[in-house]
Structures are given as structure tokens and as C-alpha cells.
Scaffold this active site. Structure first.
Site, PDB file in Angstrom:
ATOM      1  N   GLU A 168       0.806  -1.230   0.000  1.00 37.90           N
ATOM      2  CA  GLU A 168       0.000   0.000   0.000  1.00 37.90           C
ATOM      3  C   GLU A 168       0.843   1.287   0.000  1.00 37.90           C
ATOM      4  OE1 GLU A 168      -2.969  -0.104   3.082  1.00 37.90           O
ATOM      5  OE2 GLU A 168      -4.054  -1.747   2.144  1.00 37.90           O
ATOM      6  N   GLU A 356      -5.482  -8.661   1.044  1.00 35.25           N
ATOM      7  CA  GLU A 356      -6.042  -8.302   2.359  1.00 35.25           C
ATOM      8  C   GLU A 356      -7.532  -8.012   2.226  1.00 35.25           C
ATOM      9  OE1 GLU A 356      -4.298  -5.083   4.599  1.00 35.25           O
ATOM     10  OE2 GLU A 356      -2.261  -5.782   4.214  1.00 35.25           O
TER      11      GLU A 356
HETATM   12  C1  NOJ Z   1      -3.712  -2.216   5.548  1.00 37.37           C
HETATM   13  C2  NOJ Z   1      -2.342  -2.640   5.963  1.00 37.37           C
HETATM   14  O1  NOJ Z   1      -1.625  -3.276   4.958  1.00 37.37           O
HETATM   15  C3  NOJ Z   1      -2.318  -3.433   7.255  1.00 37.37           C
HETATM   16  O2  NOJ Z   1      -1.053  -3.296   7.795  1.00 37.37           O
HETATM   17  C4  NOJ Z   1      -3.425  -2.956   8.161  1.00 37.37           C
HETATM   18  O3  NOJ Z   1      -3.336  -3.513   9.437  1.00 37.37           O
HETATM   19  C5  NOJ Z   1      -4.751  -3.308   7.527  1.00 37.37           C
HETATM   20  N1  NOJ Z   1      -4.829  -2.788   6.180  1.00 37.37           N
HETATM   21  C6  NOJ Z   1      -5.968  -2.862   8.334  1.00 37.37           C
HETATM   22  O4  NOJ Z   1      -5.987  -1.491   8.450  1.00 37.37           O
END
Ligand code: NOJ
Length: 452
Positions: A168, A356
Site C-alpha cells: 500500500e 487483504e
Molecule cells: C492495511 C495494511 O496493509 C495493514 O497493515 C493494516 O493492518 C490493515 N490494512 C488494516 O488497516
């Protein structure tokens, strides 16, 4: 409706995701150098309740049990990240062998449990020594990062078949170098634009390095993507959507796909050109084997004349009276379908993996159990939307739950609970939640009845 694993086909990759700083702890063990998150969490009032990741889930020491638990839960793929400062305490130069040994043991443990390791090379924990030289704002980062990637691929590439370069980039550059709410806490447009351009160059360069050293492996990188809609069906809100979309959803994927930055749709991005060097346009592109899509919600956006640069504002779920998570993100499963269908329109995108997806809800621990119905339904509904998108032609070939166990959620500390597994942070005891049991049953290829 019955949701069956088999409907996705046998080569669909199921898994869970984590990241080093969020779970490992052992922040200064065995020669590890400090990272920007080690330092940022020491600053006052940056993290909710003053939390930090010094111990986190103690995964550095407990990984054998945690990997075994994954095996018991029928999880065939595990996405984790490497902490750069365990390998190179100063970011570059001398290697810290105990740090390398840790990831060797971790990868071996995965293999012994028949779990495929999916490795993210950068999940936000830059070595602090490099931040002192400007971090992502310094173009030298391309060389520092390249040496680190090269080292990892040479060390671990005999067993790792799936690599992800960055996690991200819009979040670590936006929150870390523009808003200052994530490490390293820098602010302002110049910091943002320079770090964004260097991250975009690094993601492509990282892909080239992995592929040249390990042509058989598959390389990708990951992006956050939230489907964005106008708050009201009016022209001004639609214009606000276009700008927000260019910034949050398109800024990093489009140059990688060879389309350049979305400069036309958000003028302020033209400032990126200040950091261009000859040949950069070509260097931004790389033909990844797969792209990781990370989706949690949709956003509703309205025109906001006083918002600097973008004149748009996201209206959080709490203001809209809709079902929401502890992160104040709306629960809206079709968002993941829209995300997949939108990415399907990109020409050069071969394979999409949902790297994710998951939800933070308050959990109740009662008599040794955590009956997290909301999380279970959230995950099930999102998986169902992924199937719809696949049936409608999206090249989606994997789904990873965020996350295996409750962990350190960055600026929100340990307050949001995202795990399939509950962690008692006093005793480090793990308890599989109802959602974890559901996922295990789903992965076991058993027929599932509806959630009551
Ligand atoms: C984005 C991130 O990659 C991760 O580190 C984070 O904990 C989750 N999404 C939830 O916010």
C-alpha cells in the site's frame, strides 16, 4: 446460499496476511536495528493509548506454534513481511546474520507445515538509519532498497515462490509523509510527492530484481483500493470522486501498468515531475505477474471547497448512520466486487490476488470462546462477492484474510481487533474465534451451511 471452496477452482490461493511490525515484537533482539515504527511509537500522542510494537504478538519467538495453528486451521498460504532492519540494521551495508536466520527458520517452518510463504518485502518499517538520510524522500532509496531486495531474493528465493514488493504505497507515503499520522511523521506536499515518486520507482525496480534473480517465482506488489461513490448525485460530488480516485486508487498502479501517473485528473500531482530524472517514465513500468488488491470498504465523497489541493472530503461511516467497523469503515461487501471489476478493465493486469480483506469488531471473550459473528459474516459476504466477480470474468485467483491474529494496528494501537485468532496480550494466549473456525471449515472443503 452455500459457499463452497470448490466453486473457486483448485488453483485458487487461500490464506491469511500479517506484517512484521504488527506481530513480531522482539524490537531490538539479536542485532535488529531500529525502524521508523520503533521510533514513531516512542513519540508522545502519536499512537492511541501510547501503544507500541515492542512485544506485539511475540511472533518472533512464538512463530512455530503460530504456524502450526495455521496448519490446524487448514490455511495453505501465509503472507508475511520481512523487517528490513533485522536483515540490515542500518538499512544498508552490514548484514545481521541472526535476522536472516530468523526468516530462514520461519520459511522452513512454513514449508514443514505445508504452508506456502508469500513474502512482502516492505510493509512500512523502514530502517530508522535510512530515515535519518531522508528516507523515501531521498532518491538514494532506490539503491538502498535494491540491495535489500537482491539480498532477500538470493537468501530466500530457493523456497519463496511469491513475492510482493511494497504494501500500500499510497498509505505509507500519504499517512507517513503528507499527513504525518504514521511513521516517520513527516508532513507536506514536497515530502509526499518525492516519497511517492521514489516508491513508484522502487516498486517497479523491485519487480525487475526479483524476476531477474528468480525467473521462476511470481512477483507482485499490493495496493489499497476503495470503491468511491459521490455522496450526492451532483456534478460537484462526481468531480470530487474523480480526484479522490486518482489520488487513492490510481496513483501507483497506473504508472506500474505503463499508463503514467493520473496527472490529468488531479492537477496537484503534476508536482511529481519536479522529481523526475531522465528515463523515469519507462522505469516506472513493470509487468508484474500479479497485483495484490487490498479492500475493506467503499468511500463516499463530497465536494469540499476548503480542502487544500483536492477540494474533496470523505464522509466517514459514523456520519452516515450505516453499519461500520471499529475503524469507522462502512461494511459494504459489494465494494470488493466493484474493485475487482474495475481492475479487470486494466489491460496488462494478469492476475489479481486479494492480499487483504477483513474487519475490526469489538470481541467478547466469554468462557474461553470468542463468538465473533459479525466478522464471520463480513468475511463470508466478501468471499461471496469475490466469487461473483470471478464468475463475471475478473482474473482473481486468491483471497487472504487480514489477519491471522489480533495485532498492532498502527496509529490505532491494539484497539481494533482484526484477527481470526484472539490474542490475550498479557499472557500471549491464542484462542481461535468463531470466524477462524468458520474459515478453517470452509478451507477444509467441507460443505458449509448458512451462518445462522
Ligand atoms: C492495511 C495494511 O496493509 C495493514 O497493515 C493494516 O493492518 C490493515 N490494512 C488494516 O488497516
Amino acid at each position: 446460499m452455500q459457499l463452497k471452496r470448490a466453486a473457486f477452482g483448485h488453483d485458487f490461493h487461500w490464506g491469511v496476511s500479517t506484517a512484521a511490525y504488527q506481530i513480531e515484537g522482539a524490537h531490538d533482539a539479536d542485532g535488529k536495528g531500529s525502524s521508523i515504527w520503533d521510533e514513531f511509537t516512542q513519540k508522545k500522542k502519536k499512537i492511541l493509548n501510547g501503544h507500541h510494537g515492542e512485544t506485539a504478538c511475540d511472533f518472533y519467538y512464538r512463530y512455530p506454534q503460530d504456524i502450526r495453528l495455521m496448519n490446524q486451521l487448514n490455511i495453505p498460504n501465509y503472507r508475511f513481511s520481512i523487517a528490513w532492519s533485522r536483515i540490515f540494521p542500518d538499512g544498508t551495508g552490514t548484514v545481521n546474520q541472526p535476522g536472516v536466520d530468523f526468516y530462514n527458520r520461519l520459511i522452513d517452518e512454513c514449508m514443514a507445515n505445508k504452508i506456502q510463504p508469500w513474502v512482502t518485502l516492505y510493509h512500512w518499517d523502514l530502517p530508522a538509519a535510512l530515515e535519518r538520510k531522508g528516507g523515501w524522500t531521498n532518491r538514494e532509496i532506490i539503491n538502498w532498497f535494491s540491495s535489500y531486495v537482491e539480498y532477500c531474493v538470493k537468501q530466500f528465493g530457493d523456497r519463496v515462490q511469491r513475492w510482493m514488493i511494497l504494501n500500500e504505497p499510497i498509505v505509507f507515503t500519504g499517512a507517513g509523509y503528507f499527513l504525518g499520522v504514521h511513521a516517520p511523521g513527516k508532513k507536506g506536499l514536497t515530502n509526499f510527492l518525492s516519497s511517492a515518486h521514489h516508491a513508484a520507482l522502487c516498486q517497479a525496480e523491485g519487480g525487475r530484481i526479483v524476476k531477474s534473480l528468480s525467473p521462476e517465482s511470481k512477483v507482485g506488489t499490493t495496493f489499497s483500493y476503495s470503491h468511491i461513490e459521490p455522496l450526492r448525485e451532483i456534478e460537484k460530488d462526481r468531480a470530487a470522486v474523480k480526484k479522490t480516485d486518482a489520488l487513492l486508487n490510481r496513483l501507483f498502479i497506473e504508472p506500474l501498468l505503463g499508463m503514467g501517473y493520473p496527472l490529468k485528473d488531479l492537477k496537484i500531482l503534476q508536482g511529481l515531475e519536479r522529481f523526475y530524472k531522465d528515463g523515469d517514465t519507462a522505469k516506472l513500468a513493470f509487468d508484474m505477474d500479479f497485483i495484490g488488491l487490498q479492500n475493506y470498504t467503499r468511500e463516499l465523497v463530497r465536494h469540499a471547497p476548503f480542502m487544500p489541493f483536492i477540494k474533496a472530503k470523505i464522509i466517514k461511516a459514523g456520519k452516515r448512520n450505516v453499519e461500520r467497523t471499529q475503524m469507522d469503515w462502512e461494511v459494504h461487501p459489494p465494494a470488493i466486487y466493484h474493485a475487482l471489476m474495475r481492475w479487470s478493465q486494466y489491460k496488462n493486469l494478469k492476475e489479481i490476488i486479494i492480499t487483504e480483506n477483513g474487519a475490526a469488531f469489538e470481541d467478547r471473550y466469554e468462557e474461553g470462546e470468542v463468538n465473533d459473528q459479525k466478522r464471520m459474516i463480513y468475511i463470508k459476504d466478501h468471499i461471496a462477492q469475490v466469487l461473483l466477480a470471478k464468475q463475471d470474468g475478473a482474473p482473481v485467483n486468491g483471497y487472504f484474510v487480514w489477519t491471522l491474529m489480533d495485532n498492532f494496528e498502527w496509529a490505532e494501537g491494539y484497539y481494533p481487533k482484526f484477527g481470526l485468532v484472539h490474542v490475550n496480550f498479557k499472557t500471549q494466549e491464542r484462542i481461535v474465534k468463531a470466524s477462524g473456525k468458520w474459515y478453517a471449515a470452509f478451507l477444509e472443503k467441507k460443505a458449509l451451511t448458512d451462518i445462522p
